[in-house]
Design a protein around this motif. Structure first.
Motif, PDB file in Angstrom:
ATOM      1  N   THR A  42       0.807  -1.254  -0.536  1.00  0.00           N
ATOM      2  CA  THR A  42      -0.171   0.057  -0.019  1.00  0.00           C
ATOM      3  C   THR A  42       1.394   0.999  -0.513  1.00  0.00           C
ATOM      4  O   THR A  42       2.120   1.498   0.639  1.00  0.00           O
ATOM      5  CB  THR A  42      -0.948  -0.250   1.634  1.00  0.00           C
ATOM      6  N   THR A  43       0.548   2.103  -0.744  1.00  0.00           N
ATOM      7  CA  THR A  43       1.124   3.417  -0.942  1.00  0.00           C
ATOM      8  C   THR A  43       0.333   3.869  -0.716  1.00  0.00           C
ATOM      9  O   THR A  43      -0.746   4.247  -0.992  1.00  0.00           O
ATOM     10  CB  THR A  43       0.656   3.773  -1.779  1.00  0.00           C
ATOM     11  N   ALA A  44       0.438   4.676   0.839  1.00  0.00           N
ATOM     12  CA  ALA A  44      -0.677   5.524   2.150  1.00  0.00           C
ATOM     13  C   ALA A  44      -0.546   7.465   0.846  1.00  0.00           C
ATOM     14  O   ALA A  44      -1.302   7.941   1.284  1.00  0.00           O
ATOM     15  CB  ALA A  44      -0.275   5.647   3.143  1.00  0.00           C
ATOM     16  N   GLY A  45       0.496   7.799   0.876  1.00  0.00           N
ATOM     17  CA  GLY A  45       0.862   8.479   0.292  1.00  0.00           C
ATOM     18  C   GLY A  45       0.103  10.411   0.858  1.00  0.00           C
ATOM     19  O   GLY A  45       0.212  10.014   1.837  1.00  0.00           O
ATOM     20  N   ALA A  46      -1.214  10.638   0.352  1.00  0.00           N
ATOM     21  CA  ALA A  46      -1.866  11.402   1.472  1.00  0.00           C
ATOM     22  C   ALA A  46      -2.737  10.917   2.070  1.00  0.00           C
ATOM     23  O   ALA A  46      -2.738  12.029   2.507  1.00  0.00           O
ATOM     24  CB  ALA A  46      -2.448  12.187   0.032  1.00  0.00           C
ATOM     25  N   GLY A  47      -2.604   9.599   2.269  1.00  0.00           N
ATOM     26  CA  GLY A  47      -3.692   9.044   3.300  1.00  0.00           C
ATOM     27  C   GLY A  47      -4.258   8.130   3.143  1.00  0.00           C
ATOM     28  O   GLY A  47      -5.213   8.139   1.524  1.00  0.00           O
ATOM     29  N   ILE A  48      -4.642   7.418   3.877  1.00  0.00           N
ATOM     30  CA  ILE A  48      -6.049   5.998   3.713  1.00  0.00           C
ATOM     31  C   ILE A  48      -6.291   6.128   5.229  1.00  0.00           C
ATOM     32  O   ILE A  48      -5.345   6.196   6.168  1.00  0.00           O
ATOM     33  CB  ILE A  48      -4.918   5.194   3.121  1.00  0.00           C
ATOM     34  N   ILE A  49      -7.816   5.652   5.511  1.00  0.00           N
ATOM     35  CA  ILE A  49      -7.427   5.279   6.555  1.00  0.00           C
ATOM     36  C   ILE A  49      -8.501   4.195   6.618  1.00  0.00           C
ATOM     37  O   ILE A  49      -9.084   3.585   6.129  1.00  0.00           O
ATOM     38  CB  ILE A  49      -8.999   6.402   7.417  1.00  0.00           C
ATOM     39  N   ASN A  50      -7.551   3.137   7.337  1.00  0.00           N
ATOM     40  CA  ASN A  50      -8.268   1.225   6.994  1.00  0.00           C
ATOM     41  C   ASN A  50      -8.560   0.725   8.645  1.00  0.00           C
ATOM     42  O   ASN A  50      -7.261   1.523   9.515  1.00  0.00           O
ATOM     43  CB  ASN A  50      -7.852   1.068   6.335  1.00  0.00           C
ATOM     44  N   GLY A  51      -8.864  -0.301   8.613  1.00  0.00           N
ATOM     45  CA  GLY A  51      -9.080  -1.550  10.204  1.00  0.00           C
ATOM     46  C   GLY A  51      -8.667  -2.479   8.754  1.00  0.00           C
ATOM     47  O   GLY A  51      -8.260  -3.054   7.832  1.00  0.00           O
ATOM     48  N   PHE A  52      -7.765  -3.218  10.082  1.00  0.00           N
ATOM     49  CA  PHE A  52      -7.214  -4.971   9.943  1.00  0.00           C
ATOM     50  C   PHE A  52      -7.216  -5.731  11.445  1.00  0.00           C
ATOM     51  O   PHE A  52      -6.700  -5.183  12.296  1.00  0.00           O
ATOM     52  CB  PHE A  52      -5.759  -4.449   9.786  1.00  0.00           C
ATOM     53  N   ARG A  53      -7.834  -6.812  10.789  1.00  0.00           N
ATOM     54  CA  ARG A  53      -8.355  -7.635  11.378  1.00  0.00           C
ATOM     55  C   ARG A  53      -8.613  -9.246  11.034  1.00  0.00           C
ATOM     56  O   ARG A  53      -8.373  -9.414  10.242  1.00  0.00           O
ATOM     57  CB  ARG A  53      -9.869  -7.436  12.200  1.00  0.00           C
ATOM     58  N   LEU A  54      -8.589 -10.351  12.478  1.00  0.00           N
ATOM     59  CA  LEU A  54      -8.328 -11.359  11.348  1.00  0.00           C
ATOM     60  C   LEU A  54      -9.967 -11.932  11.252  1.00  0.00           C
ATOM     61  O   LEU A  54     -10.298 -10.893  10.991  1.00  0.00           O
ATOM     62  CB  LEU A  54      -8.531 -12.401  13.015  1.00  0.00           C
ATOM     63  N   SER A  55      -9.974 -11.916  10.339  1.00  0.00           N
ATOM     64  CA  SER A  55     -11.159 -12.876   9.816  1.00  0.00           C
ATOM     65  C   SER A  55     -11.797 -13.417  10.182  1.00  0.00           C
ATOM     66  O   SER A  55     -11.797 -14.156  11.406  1.00  0.00           O
ATOM     67  CB  SER A  55     -11.014 -14.161   8.512  1.00  0.00           C
ATOM     68  N   ASP A  56     -13.575 -12.929  10.267  1.00  0.00           N
ATOM     69  CA  ASP A  56     -14.781 -14.022  11.418  1.00  0.00           C
ATOM     70  C   ASP A  56     -14.511 -15.411  11.714  1.00  0.00           C
ATOM     71  O   ASP A  56     -14.037 -15.789  12.376  1.00  0.00           O
ATOM     72  CB  ASP A  56     -15.644 -13.811  10.364  1.00  0.00           C
ATOM     73  N   GLU A  57     -13.673 -16.018  10.328  1.00  0.00           N
ATOM     74  CA  GLU A  57     -13.799 -17.155   9.945  1.00  0.00           C
ATOM     75  C   GLU A  57     -12.845 -17.539  11.209  1.00  0.00           C
ATOM     76  O   GLU A  57     -12.427 -18.942  11.638  1.00  0.00           O
ATOM     77  CB  GLU A  57     -13.106 -17.951   8.350  1.00  0.00           C
ATOM     78  N   GLN A  58     -10.861 -16.939  10.817  1.00  0.00           N
ATOM     79  CA  GLN A  58     -10.047 -16.907  12.133  1.00  0.00           C
ATOM     80  C   GLN A  58     -10.957 -16.965  12.709  1.00  0.00           C
ATOM     81  O   GLN A  58      -9.838 -17.857  14.281  1.00  0.00           O
ATOM     82  CB  GLN A  58      -9.177 -16.247  11.562  1.00  0.00           C
ATOM     83  N   LEU A  59     -11.486 -15.703  13.573  1.00  0.00           N
ATOM     84  CA  LEU A  59     -11.814 -15.294  14.575  1.00  0.00           C
ATOM     85  C   LEU A  59     -12.778 -17.269  15.803  1.00  0.00           C
ATOM     86  O   LEU A  59     -12.714 -16.707  16.490  1.00  0.00           O
ATOM     87  CB  LEU A  59     -12.564 -14.215  14.728  1.00  0.00           C
ATOM     88  N   LYS A  60     -13.481 -16.772  15.037  1.00  0.00           N
ATOM     89  CA  LYS A  60     -14.315 -18.695  15.040  1.00  0.00           C
ATOM     90  C   LYS A  60     -13.522 -19.383  14.627  1.00  0.00           C
ATOM     91  O   LYS A  60     -13.738 -20.177  16.081  1.00  0.00           O
ATOM     92  CB  LYS A  60     -15.778 -18.402  13.776  1.00  0.00           C
ATOM     93  N   ASN A  61     -13.467 -20.049  14.936  1.00  0.00           N
ATOM     94  CA  ASN A  61     -12.367 -21.250  14.149  1.00  0.00           C
ATOM     95  C   ASN A  61     -11.095 -21.013  15.321  1.00  0.00           C
ATOM     96  O   ASN A  61     -10.399 -22.587  15.474  1.00  0.00           O
ATOM     97  CB  ASN A  61     -12.062 -21.730  12.936  1.00  0.00           C
ATOM     98  N   GLY A  62     -10.698 -19.904  15.456  1.00  0.00           N
ATOM     99  CA  GLY A  62      -9.302 -19.545  16.169  1.00  0.00           C
ATOM    100  C   GLY A  62      -8.210 -20.729  15.011  1.00  0.00           C
ATOM    101  O   GLY A  62      -8.312 -20.228  13.750  1.00  0.00           O
TER     102      GLY A  62
END
Length: 155
Positions: A42-62
């Motif tokens: 990712t080239t953020a350059g002038a700016g980006i707002i994002n979120g990063f998380r484990l997938s629902d599958e990963q959160l559910k199943n570990g």
């Protein structure tokens, strides 16, 4: 792991997933699900707002999640560049295999052993996934800084 939306600019970020599944969403409407072997540059350059998380599958199943999330400073002239993403599936990452087949190098950024990465970077950088069962040396220009991380999979 759940990183709430956060802003960043003036950098390039690299996410390289080795194990597990994660996802990212941003304020530009982009959504990415990371599987093992995927790269998002990712080239953020002038700016980006994002979120990063484990997938629902990963959160559910570990399970295990391993990867790299690296921030690279952009040169001053590129700090306000238009944001962009370069998503590379594992099968599209160029690679090199040594003649004796003991070493494989995935070339994520830069050029090594005649193999050039498909990613365009704002800062000259080498990002290599080198896997070997023997000794192997890679020629890196003298003016480059180097970070080596010795990683061993859990399985």
């Amino acid at each position: 792991m759940d990183m709430l939306p956060f802003p960043y600019r003036g950098f390039e970020t690299v996410k390289y997933v080795l194990e597990g599944i994660a996802e990212e969403r941003d304020t530009h409407g982009n959504h990415m699900v990371y599987q093992p072997g995927w790269v998002r540059w990712t080239t953020a350059g002038a700016g980006i707002i994002n979120g990063f998380r484990l997938s629902d599958e990963q959160l559910k199943n570990g399970g295990v999640y391993h990867g790299f999330y690296i921030w690279i400073n952009l040169p001053a002239k590129d700090k306000m560049a238009r944001p962009r993403y370069q998503d590379i599936a594992p099968e599209n990452i160029p690679w090199f295999t040594s003649a004796d087949k003991k070493t494989i190098i995935k070339v994520i950024a830069g050029r090594v052993e005649g193999v050039r990465a498909s990613i365009e970077t704002g800062t000259p950088i080498y990002f290599l996934d080198l896997r070997t069962t023997d000794k192997y040396s890679v020629a890196i220009p003298a003016d480059m800084k180097v970070l080596v991380y010795n990683y061993h999979p859990t399985a």
